[in-house]
Design an enzyme around this catalytic site. Structure first.
Site, short mmCIF file in Angstrom:
data_model
loop_
_atom_site.label_atom_id
_atom_site.label_comp_id
_atom_site.label_asym_id
_atom_site.label_seq_id
_atom_site.Cartn_x
_atom_site.Cartn_y
_atom_site.Cartn_z
N LYS A 111 0.86 -1.18 0.00
CA LYS A 111 0.00 0.00 0.00
C LYS A 111 0.90 1.22 0.00
CE LYS A 111 -3.49 2.39 2.69
NZ LYS A 111 -4.40 2.30 3.83
N ARG A 147 1.44 9.76 6.15
CA ARG A 147 1.57 8.33 6.40
C ARG A 147 2.85 7.76 5.79
NH1 ARG A 147 -3.51 8.46 8.30
NH2 ARG A 147 -5.36 8.36 6.98
N GLU A 202 7.45 -6.92 1.11
CA GLU A 202 6.25 -6.81 1.97
C GLU A 202 5.31 -7.99 1.76
OE1 GLU A 202 5.22 -4.87 4.31
OE2 GLU A 202 6.22 -2.92 4.15
N SER A 206 -10.14 5.79 -4.40
CA SER A 206 -11.05 6.93 -4.55
C SER A 206 -10.55 7.96 -5.56
CB SER A 206 -11.26 7.57 -3.19
OG SER A 206 -10.02 7.98 -2.62
N LYS A 216 -2.23 -1.48 -3.80
CA LYS A 216 -3.09 -0.30 -3.75
C LYS A 216 -2.24 0.95 -3.82
CE LYS A 216 -5.93 1.89 -0.27
NZ LYS A 216 -6.46 1.70 1.06
N TYR A 249 -15.27 1.21 -6.67
CA TYR A 249 -16.52 1.87 -6.31
C TYR A 249 -17.59 1.69 -7.39
CZ TYR A 249 -13.59 3.70 -2.66
OH TYR A 249 -12.74 3.78 -1.58
N ARG A 281 -10.50 10.06 2.12
CA ARG A 281 -10.32 10.65 3.45
C ARG A 281 -11.50 11.56 3.79
NH1 ARG A 281 -3.65 11.09 3.33
NH2 ARG A 281 -3.39 8.83 3.19
C1 PBG Z 1 -7.25 3.43 5.62
C2 PBG Z 1 -7.50 3.31 4.19
C3 PBG Z 1 -7.29 4.25 3.17
C4 PBG Z 1 -7.85 3.71 2.02
C5 PBG Z 1 -8.35 2.46 2.34
N1 PBG Z 1 -8.11 2.21 3.68
C6 PBG Z 1 -6.74 5.61 3.19
C7 PBG Z 1 -5.44 5.95 3.72
O1 PBG Z 1 -4.55 5.13 3.91
O2 PBG Z 1 -5.28 7.13 3.96
C8 PBG Z 1 -7.94 4.38 0.69
C9 PBG Z 1 -9.02 3.93 -0.21
C10 PBG Z 1 -9.37 4.88 -1.30
O3 PBG Z 1 -8.73 5.93 -1.50
O4 PBG Z 1 -10.34 4.56 -2.02
N2 PBG Z 1 -6.09 2.96 6.11
#
Ligand code: PBG
Length: 327
Positions: free
Chosen positions: A199, A221, A237, A278, A252, A317, A209
């Protein structure tokens, strides 16, 4: 053209729709799609998300309906994100047996039973008042090992609520092992883990968010999510997560990391999932709203590309809409 050889003309196999369909290498099935859903505690009506046209923060009731529609369309699963009414420093709502995620999971199970794979996203960022994915020290760092304890109890609460699969997304070291051990001890040895293994610290999570109300109040992060510059690190990982007991691995975001999906798919012997996040959704919706891209074609093209890269499961989505179109 070249003397002595039959002419090679790739266009011969592109002449009609039926010909193209016959030789298509990549096929999308509704059952491979997973719908991410947001459910907000204590609201009376679903709330639209400004940066994600057509996506809402569900009420418990509207979530049941969305799950039924997804199941009827043949979608493979849903992944549940709870948005609590109150947040605190430890993210207490995350492992509360009556917390919003647990309530939503049991609602969906009651509605669709085993017709959908009900996945639980496991992170603390939606539940902490500072918006970080774990326990934050006085110095402002995320404390890895203190966070693992919170993840372990959250996984057990989600399994107790009826989650078919736990998907830890916080990128703490050792999270899969800690969760596996906790699930096994609590009698949930049969519940699989889909690890968000690779990720990335991505700009494409922006709209999420807003949807999950989980933006960090300070910092970012980058100390736990991966650097977009690195692909070999993704393989590391993934290897660690499999050694700790992951049953599936996830990359992701998807579109900016197709090479990573391919490398992971070529390396592992478990199903690979990818999350069309998203920001990927919002980019296409925004461009389409301006008339700049053909929305439906762009959706199908990106999903096909993610499948072609090697993902056998795609979180998107558009899952319900696309599943309907595929039938
Ligand atoms: C939370 C999480 C995130 C997403 C999924 N789980 C956001 C982040 O790490 O800030 C993102 C999913 C998306 O953008 O559709 N840990």
């Amino acid at each position: 053209m070249s003397a002595g050889f039959p002419e090679v003309r790739p266009r011969r196999l592109r002449g009609t729709r039926a010909l193209r369909a016959m030789v298509a290498e990549t096929v999308l099935r509704p059952a491979q799609l997973v719908l991410p859903v947001f459910v907000k505690e204590g609201i009376v009506d679903p709330r639209p998300i400004g940066s994600m046209p057509g996506v809402v923060q569900h009420t418990r009731e509207s979530l049941r309906k969305a799950a039924t529609e997804a199941a009827e369309a043949g979608v493979g699963g849903v992944i549940v994100f709870g948005v609590p009414a109150e947040k605190d420093w430890a993210g207490s709502g995350a492992d509360d047996p009556d917390g919003i995620s647990q309530a939503a999971i049991s609602d969906v199970r009651a509605e669709v039973g085993d017709d959908l794979v009900v996945m639980a996203d496991l992170c603390l960022c939606e539940y902490t008042d500072h918006g970080h994915c774990g326990i934050v020290t006085d110095a402002g760092d995320v404390d890895n090992d203190a966070t693992l304890e919170r993840y372990a109890s959250t996984a057990v609460a989600q399994a107790q609520a009826g989650a078919h699969m736990i998907a830890p997304s916080g990128m703490m070291d050792g999270q899969v092992g800690a969760i596996r051990k906790a699930l096994d001890r609590a009698g949930f040895a049969a519940v699989p883990i889909c690890a968000y293994s690779a990720k990335y610290a991505s700009a494409f999570y922006g709209p999420f968010r807003e949807a999950a109300e989980g933006a960090p109040k300070f910092g970012d992060r980058a100390t736990h999510q991966q650097d977009p510059a690195n692909a070999i690190e993704a393989i590391k990982e993934v290897g660690l997560d499999l050694a700790e007991g992951a049953d599936m691995v996830l990359v992701k975001p998807a579109l900016s990391y197709l090479d990573v999906i391919r490398r992971v798919a070529d390396t592992v012997r478990v199903p690979v999932a990818a999350y069309q996040v998203s920001g990927e959704f919002a980019m296409i919706e925004a461009a389409a709203a301006n008339g700049w891209v053909d929305r439906d074609k762009a959706i199908m093209e990106t999903l096909t590309a993610i499948r072609r890269a090697g993902a056998s499961v795609i979180l998107t989505y558009w899952a319900t809409e696309v599943a309907r179109r595929l039938r």
